[in-house]
Structures are given as structure tokens and as C-alpha cells.
Design a protein around this motif. Structure first.
Motif, mmCIF file in Angstrom:
data_model
loop_
_atom_site.group_PDB
_atom_site.id
_atom_site.type_symbol
_atom_site.label_atom_id
_atom_site.label_comp_id
_atom_site.label_asym_id
_atom_site.label_seq_id
_atom_site.Cartn_x
_atom_site.Cartn_y
_atom_site.Cartn_z
ATOM 1 N N ASP A 85 17.389 -11.118 -27.785
ATOM 2 C CA ASP A 85 16.754 -12.355 -28.225
ATOM 3 C C ASP A 85 15.277 -12.407 -27.873
ATOM 4 O OD1 ASP A 85 17.941 -14.836 -29.564
ATOM 5 O OD2 ASP A 85 16.567 -15.714 -28.101
ATOM 6 N N LEU A 86 14.864 -11.604 -26.896
ATOM 7 C CA LEU A 86 13.446 -11.538 -26.570
ATOM 8 C C LEU A 86 12.646 -10.844 -27.657
ATOM 9 C CD1 LEU A 86 13.633 -10.617 -22.785
ATOM 10 C CD2 LEU A 86 12.612 -12.680 -23.723
ATOM 11 N N SER A 87 13.298 -9.938 -28.398
ATOM 12 C CA SER A 87 12.556 -9.121 -29.367
ATOM 13 C C SER A 87 12.943 -9.360 -30.812
ATOM 14 C CB SER A 87 12.756 -7.630 -29.034
ATOM 15 O OG SER A 87 14.118 -7.273 -29.150
ATOM 16 N N VAL A 88 14.082 -10.004 -31.060
ATOM 17 C CA VAL A 88 14.588 -10.100 -32.417
ATOM 18 C C VAL A 88 13.663 -10.896 -33.332
ATOM 19 C CG1 VAL A 88 15.972 -12.193 -32.106
ATOM 20 C CG2 VAL A 88 16.710 -10.449 -33.762
ATOM 21 N N VAL A 89 12.876 -11.817 -32.756
ATOM 22 C CA VAL A 89 11.996 -12.632 -33.599
ATOM 23 C C VAL A 89 10.686 -11.923 -33.928
ATOM 24 C CG1 VAL A 89 12.941 -14.768 -32.658
ATOM 25 C CG2 VAL A 89 10.864 -13.809 -31.662
ATOM 26 N N ASN A 90 10.353 -10.846 -33.221
ATOM 27 C CA ASN A 90 9.031 -10.243 -33.369
ATOM 28 C C ASN A 90 8.737 -9.794 -34.796
ATOM 29 O OD1 ASN A 90 7.265 -9.749 -30.794
ATOM 30 N ND2 ASN A 90 9.385 -9.596 -30.115
ATOM 31 N N VAL A 91 9.666 -9.066 -35.401
ATOM 32 C CA VAL A 91 9.435 -8.556 -36.743
ATOM 33 C C VAL A 91 9.393 -9.690 -37.762
ATOM 34 C CG1 VAL A 91 10.314 -7.021 -38.538
ATOM 35 C CG2 VAL A 91 10.481 -6.353 -36.148
ATOM 36 N N ALA A 130 17.330 -2.112 -22.365
ATOM 37 C CA ALA A 130 16.455 -1.399 -23.293
ATOM 38 C C ALA A 130 17.022 -1.391 -24.705
ATOM 39 C CB ALA A 130 16.263 0.035 -22.799
ATOM 40 N N ALA A 131 18.328 -1.128 -24.818
ATOM 41 C CA ALA A 131 18.946 -1.072 -26.140
ATOM 42 C C ALA A 131 18.892 -2.427 -26.834
ATOM 43 C CB ALA A 131 20.394 -0.603 -26.011
ATOM 44 N N GLY A 132 19.108 -3.500 -26.072
ATOM 45 C CA GLY A 132 19.051 -4.836 -26.659
ATOM 46 C C GLY A 132 17.678 -5.153 -27.201
ATOM 47 N N VAL A 185 14.597 -5.560 -32.394
ATOM 48 C CA VAL A 185 13.532 -5.333 -33.364
ATOM 49 C C VAL A 185 14.105 -4.797 -34.672
ATOM 50 C CG1 VAL A 185 11.385 -4.117 -33.819
ATOM 51 C CG2 VAL A 185 11.886 -4.915 -31.515
ATOM 52 N N LEU A 186 15.037 -3.840 -34.575
ATOM 53 C CA LEU A 186 15.663 -3.287 -35.769
ATOM 54 C C LEU A 186 16.439 -4.362 -36.519
ATOM 55 C CD1 LEU A 186 16.589 -0.973 -37.601
ATOM 56 C CD2 LEU A 186 18.407 -0.495 -35.924
ATOM 57 N N ALA A 187 17.271 -5.110 -35.795
ATOM 58 C CA ALA A 187 18.065 -6.155 -36.433
ATOM 59 C C ALA A 187 17.171 -7.240 -37.013
ATOM 60 C CB ALA A 187 19.030 -6.767 -35.408
ATOM 61 N N GLY A 188 16.100 -7.574 -36.297
ATOM 62 C CA GLY A 188 15.183 -8.589 -36.801
ATOM 63 C C GLY A 188 14.564 -8.195 -38.124
ATOM 64 N N LEU A 237 13.096 -0.324 -38.445
ATOM 65 C CA LEU A 237 13.534 1.068 -38.312
ATOM 66 C C LEU A 237 12.519 1.904 -37.541
ATOM 67 C CD1 LEU A 237 14.950 1.685 -41.894
ATOM 68 C CD2 LEU A 237 16.266 1.643 -39.765
ATOM 69 N N MET A 238 11.242 1.561 -37.704
ATOM 70 C CA MET A 238 10.194 2.336 -37.038
ATOM 71 C C MET A 238 10.164 2.117 -35.526
ATOM 72 S SD MET A 238 7.091 2.140 -39.797
ATOM 73 C CE MET A 238 7.170 3.114 -41.315
ATOM 74 N N PHE A 239 10.887 1.109 -35.044
ATOM 75 C CA PHE A 239 10.985 0.891 -33.602
ATOM 76 C C PHE A 239 12.114 1.705 -32.979
ATOM 77 C CE2 PHE A 239 8.255 -2.771 -34.235
ATOM 78 C CZ PHE A 239 7.603 -2.896 -33.021
ATOM 79 N N LEU A 240 12.936 2.364 -33.799
ATOM 80 C CA LEU A 240 14.059 3.126 -33.257
ATOM 81 C C LEU A 240 13.632 4.228 -32.283
ATOM 82 C CD1 LEU A 240 16.663 3.497 -36.142
ATOM 83 C CD2 LEU A 240 16.888 2.276 -33.980
ATOM 84 N N PRO A 241 12.568 4.996 -32.574
ATOM 85 C CA PRO A 241 12.153 5.994 -31.576
ATOM 86 C C PRO A 241 11.811 5.371 -30.230
ATOM 87 C CG PRO A 241 11.138 6.468 -33.690
ATOM 88 C CD PRO A 241 11.796 5.124 -33.823
ATOM 89 N N PHE A 242 11.242 4.179 -30.251
ATOM 90 C CA PHE A 242 10.958 3.486 -28.995
ATOM 91 C C PHE A 242 12.264 3.184 -28.267
ATOM 92 C CE2 PHE A 242 10.045 0.045 -26.151
ATOM 93 C CZ PHE A 242 8.766 0.313 -25.682
ATOM 94 N N ALA A 243 13.270 2.702 -29.023
ATOM 95 C CA ALA A 243 14.566 2.393 -28.417
ATOM 96 C C ALA A 243 15.175 3.627 -27.771
ATOM 97 C CB ALA A 243 15.505 1.833 -29.485
#
Length: 480
Positions: A30-36, A150-152, A157-160, A310-316
């Protein structure tokens, strides 16, 4: 008989670890899902450039400001009870946010989510600390916790991105509702009822209000410098009131007859003070970097929300790799070495991010620094938690856990306010790709500087002793 009891104990601890892992995944998501979804949220509800940051601030400030109260409540009223209450509040707030019609409603819902998270997060972390107090199991448990953290964040970001593009931005709020329901069911079944403390004092609600109000005004004063310069009477008065409220919070903590939110003597423990100062700076850098990356990909490079996610996946993946490495190195290297090394590696990645250009691309400007920064960040996650709770009285683990989470969230809000304002000033009123890119590049460079400072704190303040060894040493008199 002994084998059966051992199997039952292992099953019970396994259920606890699973419940805590799911809770942490949800809070981190929930900390990152809104970013995108921020650009679409701005268009849909009519947010301004800096006003949009309050979608993040509202969550981070209530989360960070009330975490100490949440930790104290977990210590006093029972971790299971407080965890369940927090999950209910979190789920209802997520539902309300999805139905928001104007900016104020979404900001209010995000603040309510922060209240729920502040209730459940320290209870979950305190539960983890109490269930795995020492040894290799503790390192492994915190490794799982950090990996889910980290995964969350990365999956958020991906789910967002996917939800924003194919279902609409409102689903970045709705997605937390079923997750809260699943976490509630797991916690109800897997977390045993724990004993509460026998202390007569009540939690210090006044202190929580003063801390949250002070931090909110501090962030508000910084953000509003786009309209009112630093030397203006409006800005100076706002910051002065914020400082006065925070000073009043410290005074209340020293003199209250209730249970203080934070026993100030905890900061005499170098592990606690060093880990929290480190965490503050890391939180400031990471929140700002996620914000700038999302906006750079969408507003400068013109990439859609789903592809951005999707582009945040390498970061994950990089964060998970770093977290796994931290577990493997936990018994070989001192915690401060992992903290400082991880911070410097992340700083190198952010400095690389600072080279972005308006005519750049994902492969040349994002992929490489994402991998470097993410592995460094993953190295920090487990060790900072273990360090911040090492040697703390078991009756104060909720307090220490709440303090650690609080510094991360308050750092995120303060960092985004300060770094975001600096980036906005560099871009000016122009919304051209070049102007925006220049502002975001400055923001990334400032994030790198924050992490260099965090590395220096790790070396200067945190003791060299490995946290796992130190915890075992500190718990010997408690077991006797």
C-alpha cells in the motif's frame, strides 16, 4: 510426546510467521501501489502538482506519527487484539478511498489507511520479535519479513500499473480490501492470544496527537514553499509552530503520568538510536526515488502505467536478492557493515539515476541503476530491524518496533517534501520533458546524498557487534 509438542510448536510459529509476512506484504504494497497511478489520480480528481504529494503524505504522516501509539497499544492490550483491529480499519479505509470523488476524500481515506497501518504494523513486528527472540531462527524470520517487505513494495508498483491502465486508478485502493480480509482470517486463526502488560498507565494519546500534528505542519510548511518563500512570515510561522508542537511532544513524554509512547532512555542504546537515524534517511531517499522514477517514466518518457509497473520488476528482484544475501551474511559480517555497504551501494544507484535525460530510455537510464540500488536496499532491510530491536526489553518490543516503523514513514514524508520541493523548484513552472527531467535528476542526486549520510551514521553510531550474537548475550539474564 516430546516430538508431538515440538511439531505443534513449529507449526504454531510457522503460522505466526505466515500471518506476519502477509500483513507486512500488504502494508508495504500500500505504500507503493499508488505511485504509478499518481498521474491518473491527478487527472481524475483534479490534484495540483505539489498537492498530489499529499496522497503519499497523508498515509505516511498518520502511519509514522501514530506508530508509537500503535506499538504501545500492542504492548499493553495484546498484539493479537491490536493486529485484528488495525486490519479492520485498514480494509474499510481502502474501500472508502476507492469511492473518493474529490481530492479531500482521497486524502482523508489515505490518512485513515495510515491509522490502520500504524495499529497493525508494530503489532505484527512485535509479534515476530517475541516469537523468534534469538539465534538462526531470528535471522531467518527477519529475512522472510524483509523479503515480504521488499516484494510487497515492488509488487505494489507492478499491480498499481496494471490496475491503473486496465481497471482504473480506483482499484489501487480497492485492491487492499481483499488482502486485508485474507490477512484478518490468517491472523484470527494463526496468531495466539497473548498476555497483556500489568501496568496501570494508559497509552499517551496526547503525545501521539502532538507528534502527528507537529510532523504534519513541518511537512506542510516545506511543501508550501513553492508559494511562500522560506523567509516569508507564513512559512516561518508554520515551521515555528511545528517545532513547538514537537518540543511539546518531548516534554509530555518526559512528564506524562500515562504510559509514554517512547521511553526516551531507549535512545541511550546505540543500536536503537543508530538504526532509527539510519532508517529515517533511508526512508526519505527511497520514497522520493520511487516517486521520481514513476513520474519520469510516464511524464518524460511517455510510458503507460502498466508498462511502467513492469519496469519496476528488476528493482523488486534486486531487493529480494539483497535480502537473501543479508540473511546469508548475517553471521559473517557485523550489522553495521551490511548497513553501510547497502546504503553506499544504493547511493551509487541513485547517483546513476541522477544522469537521466529527457531523451533517455529505460535500458540506458533506468535498468542498470535499478539493479544496483535495489540490491543495496535489500541488504539494509533485515539488519536494520534486527539492530533496532537488539537488547530491548521484551516488554518494550512493541515500542521499539513502532519507533523503527515510525522513523521510516516520517523520513519518507519529510524526504519527499524537501526533495520533491527542490526538484519542483529546479523544473519551475515548465512541464516540458527537459525541465521535468532536470528536476527529477536533481531529486535522485539528493537521494544519493541522503544515503551516503546514512552510511556514515551506520559506521559512527551502530556498534560493531553482530545483532544476532548481541541479542543472545542480552537475553541470557532474562532467561535466568
Amino acid at each position: 510426546m516430546f516430538e508431538k509438542s515440538t511439531d505443534a510448536a513449529m507449526a504454531r510459529t510457522g503460522l505466526v510467521l505466515t500471518a506476519v509476512a502477509v500483513v507486512q506484504f500488504m502494508v508495504s504494497l500500500d505504500l507503493s501501489v499508488v505511485n504509478v497511478g499518481l498521474p491518473q489520480i491527478a487527472t481524475g480528481l483534479g490534484f495540483g502538482a505539489l498537492g498530489l504529494t499529499w496522497v503519499i503524505h497523508a498515509y505516511a504522516l498518520t502511519f509514522g506519527g501514530l506508530l508509537l501509539l500503535g506499538g504501545k497499544a500492542a504492548d499493553r492490550y495484546g498484539r493479537r487484539r491490536v493486529l485484528l483491529l488495525g486490519l479492520v480499519v485498514f480494509g474499510l479505509a481502502s474501500l472508502a478511498g476507492g469511492f473518493a470523488q474529490v481530492p479531500g476524500q482521497l486524502v482523508a481515506a489515505r490518512a485513515a489507511q495510515g491509522i490502520g497501518a500504524a495499529t497493525l504494523a508494530p503489532a505484527a513486528l512485535s509479534l515476530l520479535t517475541a516469537t523468534f527472540p534469538t539465534g538462526k531462527q531470528r535471522i531467518r524470520a527477519f529475512g522472510v519479513w524483509s523479503a515480504m517487505n521488499a516484494a510487497g513494495g515492488a509488487f505494489g508498483v507492478l499491480a498499481g500499473g496494471l490496475l491503473t491502465q486496465y481497471a482504473g486508478w480506483r482499484w489501487v485502493m480497492f485492491v487492499s480490501v481483499p488482502m486485508a480480509a485474507v490477512a484478518l482470517a490468517l491472523a484470527w486463526r494463526g496468531v495466539p492470544t497473548d498476555s497483556t502488560t500489568a501496568r496501570a498507565g494508559r497509552p499517551d494519546v496526547l503525545g501521539a496527537v502532538l507528534a502527528t500534528a507537529g510532523m504534519t505542519l513541518l511537512v506542510y510548511g516545506v511543501v508550501r514553499t513553492d508559494r511562500y518563500p522560506w523567509s516569508s512570515a507564513t512559512t516561518l510561522l508554520t515551521l515555528l509552530i511545528a517545532v513547538a508542537l514537537l518540543a511539546a511532544f518531548i516534554a509530555v513524554e518526559k512528564t506524562t503520568r500515562r504510559e509514554p509512547l517512547i521511553r526516551l532512555g531507549l535512545f541511550a542504546n546505540r543500536s536503537v538510536s543508530g538504526a532509527n537515524a539510519f532508517n529515517l534517511l533511508v526512508g526519505a531517499a527511497m520514497a522520493s526515488a520511487f516517486y521520481f522514477t514513476s513520474l519520469y517514466l510516464q511524464r518524460v518518457l511517455g510510458i503507460g502505467p502498466a508498462e511502467t509497473g513492469l519496469m519496476f520488476l528488476p528493482f523488486a528482484l534486486g531487493v529480494v536478492v539483497g535480502a537473501v544475501l543479508a540473511v546469508k551474511l548475517g553471521y559473517r559480517l557485523p550489522a553495521r557493515t551490511l548497513l553501510a555497504g547497502g546504503a553506499l551501494l544504493t547511493a551509487a544507484g541513485f547517483a546513476w539515476f541522477g544522469l537521466i535525460t529527457a531523451d533517455g530510455s529505460y535500458l540506458t537510464n533506468i535498468l542498470g541503476p535499478s539493479i544496483v540500488a535495489s540490491v543495496g536496499f535489500g541488504l539494509c532491510l533485515g539488519p536494520v530491524v534486527a539492530t533496532a530491536t537488539a537488547g530491548v526489553d521484551p516488554r518494550e518490543t512493541g515500542m521499539a518496533s513502532g519507533l523503527l516503523n515510525s522513523t521510516r514513514q516520517l523520513g519518507a514524508s519529510l524526504g519527499l517534501a524537501a526533495v520533491g520541493t527542490a526538484a519542483h523548484d529546479r523544473s519551475g513552472q515548465s512541464v516540458t520533458p527537459q525541465a521535468l527531467s532536470d528536476g527529477y535528476a536533481l531529486g535522485f542526486t539528493l537521494c544519493a546524498a541522503l544515503l551516503v549520510a546514512a552510511a556514515l551514521i551506520a559506521f559512527a553510531v551502530v556498534r560493531r557487534t553482530n545483532p544476532a550474537v548481541q541479542v543472545e548475550r542480552d537475553l541470557v539474564p532474562l532467561r535466568d
